[in-house]
Every structure is written in C-alpha cells, then in structure tokens.
Motif scaffolding. Sequence first.
Motif, PDB file in Angstrom:
ATOM      1  N   GLY A 161      33.425  38.583  56.020  1.00 30.29           N
ATOM      2  CA  GLY A 161      32.665  37.532  56.687  1.00 30.29           C
ATOM      3  C   GLY A 161      32.886  36.172  56.061  1.00 30.29           C
ATOM      4  N   PHE A 162      32.857  36.104  54.732  1.00 28.01           N
ATOM      5  CA  PHE A 162      33.060  34.816  54.071  1.00 28.01           C
ATOM      6  C   PHE A 162      34.513  34.361  54.148  1.00 28.01           C
ATOM      7  CE2 PHE A 162      28.833  35.537  52.398  1.00 28.01           C
ATOM      8  CZ  PHE A 162      28.319  34.253  52.403  1.00 28.01           C
ATOM      9  N   ALA A 163      35.452  35.319  54.171  1.00 26.39           N
ATOM     10  CA  ALA A 163      36.859  34.947  54.349  1.00 26.39           C
ATOM     11  C   ALA A 163      37.069  34.290  55.711  1.00 26.39           C
ATOM     12  CB  ALA A 163      37.749  36.183  54.207  1.00 26.39           C
ATOM     13  N   GLU A 164      36.436  34.841  56.749  1.00 27.69           N
ATOM     14  CA  GLU A 164      36.569  34.258  58.087  1.00 27.69           C
ATOM     15  C   GLU A 164      35.862  32.903  58.169  1.00 27.69           C
ATOM     16  OE1 GLU A 164      37.397  33.522  62.079  1.00 27.69           O
ATOM     17  OE2 GLU A 164      38.339  34.857  60.612  1.00 27.69           O
ATOM     18  N   LEU A 165      34.685  32.794  57.556  1.00 24.55           N
ATOM     19  CA  LEU A 165      33.983  31.517  57.553  1.00 24.55           C
ATOM     20  C   LEU A 165      34.832  30.443  56.881  1.00 24.55           C
ATOM     21  CD1 LEU A 165      31.136  30.516  58.503  1.00 24.55           C
ATOM     22  CD2 LEU A 165      30.422  30.715  56.114  1.00 24.55           C
ATOM     23  N   ALA A 166      35.452  30.797  55.764  1.00 23.26           N
ATOM     24  CA  ALA A 166      36.308  29.841  55.056  1.00 23.26           C
ATOM     25  C   ALA A 166      37.553  29.512  55.875  1.00 23.26           C
ATOM     26  CB  ALA A 166      36.708  30.409  53.696  1.00 23.26           C
ATOM     27  N   THR A 198      25.246  32.689  48.056  1.00 22.60           N
ATOM     28  CA  THR A 198      26.090  32.579  49.245  1.00 22.60           C
ATOM     29  C   THR A 198      26.942  31.314  49.216  1.00 22.60           C
ATOM     30  OG1 THR A 198      24.180  31.667  50.446  1.00 22.60           O
ATOM     31  CG2 THR A 198      24.647  34.015  50.725  1.00 22.60           C
ATOM     32  N   PHE A 199      26.400  30.222  48.645  1.00 25.30           N
ATOM     33  CA  PHE A 199      27.228  29.020  48.483  1.00 25.30           C
ATOM     34  C   PHE A 199      28.410  29.329  47.569  1.00 25.30           C
ATOM     35  CE2 PHE A 199      28.471  25.248  46.078  1.00 25.30           C
ATOM     36  CZ  PHE A 199      28.833  24.394  47.116  1.00 25.30           C
ATOM     37  N   GLU A 200      28.166  30.041  46.475  1.00 27.91           N
ATOM     38  CA  GLU A 200      29.248  30.384  45.553  1.00 27.91           C
ATOM     39  C   GLU A 200      30.302  31.246  46.238  1.00 27.91           C
ATOM     40  OE1 GLU A 200      27.791  32.102  41.938  1.00 27.91           O
ATOM     41  OE2 GLU A 200      26.399  30.459  41.558  1.00 27.91           O
ATOM     42  N   ARG A 201      29.875  32.193  47.059  1.00 29.24           N
ATOM     43  CA  ARG A 201      30.827  33.049  47.785  1.00 29.24           C
ATOM     44  C   ARG A 201      31.731  32.194  48.673  1.00 29.24           C
ATOM     45  NH1 ARG A 201      29.841  38.619  48.069  1.00 29.24           N
ATOM     46  NH2 ARG A 201      27.782  39.341  47.372  1.00 29.24           N
ATOM     47  N   PHE A 202      31.104  31.272  49.387  1.00 28.94           N
ATOM     48  CA  PHE A 202      31.879  30.429  50.293  1.00 28.94           C
ATOM     49  C   PHE A 202      32.799  29.494  49.518  1.00 28.94           C
ATOM     50  CE2 PHE A 202      32.133  26.478  52.893  1.00 28.94           C
ATOM     51  CZ  PHE A 202      32.825  26.997  53.978  1.00 28.94           C
ATOM     52  N   LEU A 203      32.295  28.907  48.440  1.00 27.87           N
ATOM     53  CA  LEU A 203      33.104  28.007  47.622  1.00 27.87           C
ATOM     54  C   LEU A 203      34.358  28.708  47.134  1.00 27.87           C
ATOM     55  CD1 LEU A 203      33.273  25.203  46.202  1.00 27.87           C
ATOM     56  CD2 LEU A 203      32.070  26.255  44.266  1.00 27.87           C
ATOM     57  N   GLU A 204      34.206  29.927  46.642  1.00 28.09           N
ATOM     58  CA  GLU A 204      35.363  30.692  46.167  1.00 28.09           C
ATOM     59  C   GLU A 204      36.311  31.017  47.309  1.00 28.09           C
ATOM     60  OE1 GLU A 204      36.212  31.149  43.080  1.00 28.09           O
ATOM     61  OE2 GLU A 204      34.391  30.098  42.437  1.00 28.09           O
ATOM     62  N   ALA A 205      35.755  31.351  48.482  1.00 30.06           N
ATOM     63  CA  ALA A 205      36.593  31.709  49.629  1.00 30.06           C
ATOM     64  C   ALA A 205      37.427  30.525  50.115  1.00 30.06           C
ATOM     65  CB  ALA A 205      35.731  32.247  50.770  1.00 30.06           C
ATOM     66  N   THR A 206      36.943  29.298  49.869  1.00 33.03           N
ATOM     67  CA  THR A 206      37.705  28.098  50.249  1.00 33.03           C
ATOM     68  C   THR A 206      38.676  27.664  49.165  1.00 33.03           C
ATOM     69  OG1 THR A 206      36.093  26.518  49.345  1.00 33.03           O
ATOM     70  CG2 THR A 206      35.769  27.265  51.637  1.00 33.03           C
ATOM     71  N   GLY A 207      38.791  28.448  48.094  1.00 30.43           N
ATOM     72  CA  GLY A 207      39.634  28.042  46.975  1.00 30.43           C
ATOM     73  C   GLY A 207      39.003  26.918  46.177  1.00 30.43           C
ATOM     74  N   ARG A 208      37.670  26.907  46.159  1.00 33.07           N
ATOM     75  CA  ARG A 208      36.895  25.860  45.479  1.00 33.07           C
ATOM     76  C   ARG A 208      37.316  24.478  45.991  1.00 33.07           C
ATOM     77  NH1 ARG A 208      33.708  27.849  41.625  1.00 33.07           N
ATOM     78  NH2 ARG A 208      33.273  25.760  40.808  1.00 33.07           N
ATOM     79  N   HIS A 209      37.292  24.350  47.294  1.00 34.80           N
ATOM     80  CA  HIS A 209      37.695  23.090  47.932  1.00 34.80           C
ATOM     81  C   HIS A 209      36.831  21.951  47.400  1.00 34.80           C
ATOM     82  CE1 HIS A 209      38.905  20.232  50.967  1.00 34.80           C
ATOM     83  NE2 HIS A 209      39.746  21.118  51.487  1.00 34.80           N
ATOM     84  N   ARG A 211      35.912  19.214  48.628  1.00 35.17           N
ATOM     85  CA  ARG A 211      34.977  18.595  49.570  1.00 35.17           C
ATOM     86  C   ARG A 211      33.832  19.518  49.959  1.00 35.17           C
ATOM     87  NH1 ARG A 211      35.538  13.424  48.559  1.00 35.17           N
ATOM     88  NH2 ARG A 211      37.759  12.869  48.522  1.00 35.17           N
ATOM     89  N   CYS A 212      33.809  20.705  49.403  1.00 34.88           N
ATOM     90  CA  CYS A 212      32.745  21.672  49.695  1.00 34.88           C
ATOM     91  C   CYS A 212      31.553  21.383  48.792  1.00 34.88           C
ATOM     92  CB  CYS A 212      33.250  23.097  49.485  1.00 34.88           C
ATOM     93  SG  CYS A 212      32.018  24.368  49.844  1.00 34.88           S
ATOM     94  N   ASN A 213      30.519  20.771  49.354  1.00 39.60           N
ATOM     95  CA  ASN A 213      29.338  20.386  48.592  1.00 39.60           C
ATOM     96  C   ASN A 213      28.077  20.794  49.354  1.00 39.60           C
ATOM     97  OD1 ASN A 213      30.260  18.732  46.092  1.00 39.60           O
ATOM     98  ND2 ASN A 213      31.582  18.012  47.747  1.00 39.60           N
ATOM     99  N   MET A 214      26.929  20.303  48.936  1.00 34.20           N
ATOM    100  CA  MET A 214      25.706  20.788  49.569  1.00 34.20           C
ATOM    101  C   MET A 214      24.663  19.702  49.780  1.00 34.20           C
ATOM    102  SD  MET A 214      23.735  23.000  46.600  1.00 34.20           S
ATOM    103  CE  MET A 214      25.044  24.216  46.417  1.00 34.20           C
ATOM    104  N   LEU A 215      23.827  19.974  50.760  1.00 33.13           N
ATOM    105  CA  LEU A 215      22.612  19.225  51.034  1.00 33.13           C
ATOM    106  C   LEU A 215      21.456  20.045  50.471  1.00 33.13           C
ATOM    107  CD1 LEU A 215      21.574  17.730  54.501  1.00 33.13           C
ATOM    108  CD2 LEU A 215      19.937  18.852  53.000  1.00 33.13           C
ATOM    109  N   TYR A 216      20.685  19.433  49.597  1.00 35.89           N
ATOM    110  CA  TYR A 216      19.567  20.110  48.935  1.00 35.89           C
ATOM    111  C   TYR A 216      18.268  19.791  49.652  1.00 35.89           C
ATOM    112  CZ  TYR A 216      16.040  20.953  45.264  1.00 35.89           C
ATOM    113  OH  TYR A 216      14.933  21.354  44.565  1.00 35.89           O
ATOM    114  N   ASP A 217      17.587  20.842  50.115  1.00 40.19           N
ATOM    115  CA  ASP A 217      16.276  20.710  50.755  1.00 40.19           C
ATOM    116  C   ASP A 217      15.368  21.780  50.162  1.00 40.19           C
ATOM    117  OD1 ASP A 217      14.013  20.900  52.380  1.00 40.19           O
ATOM    118  OD2 ASP A 217      15.103  20.406  54.200  1.00 40.19           O
ATOM    119  N   PRO A 218      14.444  21.393  49.274  1.00 40.56           N
ATOM    120  CA  PRO A 218      13.641  22.389  48.563  1.00 40.56           C
ATOM    121  C   PRO A 218      12.700  23.184  49.463  1.00 40.56           C
ATOM    122  CG  PRO A 218      12.753  20.195  48.181  1.00 40.56           C
ATOM    123  CD  PRO A 218      14.063  20.014  48.887  1.00 40.56           C
TER     124      PRO A 218
END
Length: 351
Positions: A161-166, A198-209, A211-218
């Motif tokens: 799933g994360f490979a396809e998302l990336a 899940t952010f870490e999974r995606f970050l790794e799947a993108t090769g730690r791109h 431009r891959c960052n986040m919006l923080y909403d507590p």
Amino acid sequence: MKTIKGPAIFLAQFMGDKAPFDTLEGICKWMASIGYLGVQIPSWDARCIDLARAAGSKAYCDEIKGVVESCGLKITELSTHLQGQLVAVHPAYDMLFDGFAPEAVRGNPRKRTEWAVEQLRLAARASENLGLTAHATFSGALLWHTFYPWPQRPAGLVEEGFAELARRWTPILDAFDEVGVDVCYEIHPGEDLHDGVTFERFLEATGRHRRCNMLYDPSHFVLQQLDYLRYIDHYHEFIRIFHVKDAEFRMSGKSGVYGGYQGWVDRPGRFRSLGDGQIDFKAIFSKFAQYDFPGWAVVEWECALKHPEDGAKEGAAFVRDHIIRVTGHAFDDFAGANADHDFNRKVLGLA
C-alpha cells in the motif's frame, strides 16, 4: 531563534454565498479587520483563485497577491486538501469522494485520479508564481479501511500500500522540487498518513524525498490519543505548516476514539474553537520557538458548537497572545560568557 508568524487563518471554512465571504477581497478585508495578518487559500474554491490560471500566469498571481496585500495580509500557503485526497482513493470510498471532483470525472476513478494529479502539478507552479515555499495537502488513502487489524491483514499488504502511494506521489513531489516548494501532508485520520509511524513509512517509500514534509495539527492527535507535544520533538524537522485547531476528548462509558458513528456534538473526541478545548498551546508555541519553526500559525476553525465568526474573532486574539517573541540573547549574558581559550583551560585545571 525565529518568532513564528501570525496570526493567519485558513479560508476554506469561511467562504460563503453572502458578502463579505463570497469574494477574496471581501473575506480578506473582514479577516484583517479582526486582527489577522495572513490567509491560507483553498485552491479548489474559484471565489478565491483560478488554479489553472495561477499556474500559467505570473501576472495573474501578482493580481491575487495585490488583492490580499491591499487588505494588509499575506498569502501563507495554497491548499489542495480535496485534490490530494483524490490522488489515492480506495474503491469503497468512490461514491463519497466523487463530490470532491468535477462532474466530468465522477464515476471514473482513473480519470478522477489523473485530474487530481494534474491539480497538484498546477498547484506547484501556482505556488512558485505566488512566491510561496510550502503547500498544504492530504495524502489520500488506499489502506485506511484496514486500520484496525480485523480481519487479519495479509503479509505484505501494508508495504504494498505504501509503495503504491509513493509511486503516485513521487512524480508530484518531483514537480514541487523543481519549483522549490515543500509538500506538507496534513497528518489526519482517514489518510494513510495519520500518525508518526505512517509518515515514516511513506517517507521511506519515497526514498526520503526532500520535499516530503508535514502539516502539524494537534487536534487530530487528541482525537487519536497521541502525545502531540512529543510528536514535535520527533518530527520538528519535517513540520513546515501549523494549523492551530483545538479539540477535546471526554472519556465516556459508551464510546471511545471510534465515536460510535455519532455526530460531532456527541462524539467523545470533538473539535473546538481555540481556547475551548484541552490542547496545551502554550507548550506547543514554546516548542516551535525552541525548534525555530519557520512558518505561520494558521487558525483552522472547526467547532460543533460555536458560530464560525465568533471562532474566527477569538482565534486571532488567541494566536496573537500565544506567539512568543523570541529573545535575541541569553538571559544570563550579563554574567559574562565570552570565550577565552586560556581561561577555559585554567577552569578545567589544564593550564
């Protein structure tokens, strides 16, 4: 250290059919009158911006900036939350999410995805033309329907799933990289990127791109019962956009974090106007000062109880009162702390 910018506000929840909320100029004048300094613009709302035109015309973007700045405001970021959601949609959600897309691609998941990807590419160029450095969006979700492991998830499902998302997002991230803009995924239930793991999974799947960052909403972390302060310690280097939104979780003997299919008023976890919830914003603003957060404090108003206009008015004052104007020198400088190599060696008994 940096002083956070603000207050700003996300316009999505305030656009309407009546003045002053039916035009960009009207809503900007109103927001400025109650104390805001910046606005985050929903790119899907034609009352605010024509995204395709903004992507192709620097002159048009200068016009948009001129409208906003004539009201005494700055544009903080563009948002493609709705379009980003459509980059990845599980078939179970096709009918519900079709409403986010133009009529021409509804009922056609492949065409809808192609449209969404093109929207993100347009947003990259529009952000460049507007002089912006960060962009707010959602990741979409292929795995969300399996977030609770019953029935048992088959081996390799999450990785696939994360490979396809990336695979879907990497060309988009590349397009943003070409124009020097960070893609900031709002970490949010309903998205495959809904917590730190899940952010870490995606970050790794993108090769730690980069431009891959986040919006923080507590607020979304309160509803998940996740430590929103330690989250900043873990991920501050990736946080480029901050939504200031309050929430509360009221323990119940009848339902919990899943909410029992109840409406927002009755759920144990619910969003509140700023100051009416449980979030420790003094601690959050302190951590952002500590970690040199480079962006804006952007109010996102969502509350099941309070009128939005009251929420907006109170939100501006709330953020302004929480912004920490950082110090330019250490509080103990008066004691004398100039470096002296020879003296230091004497203090250490090494002279």
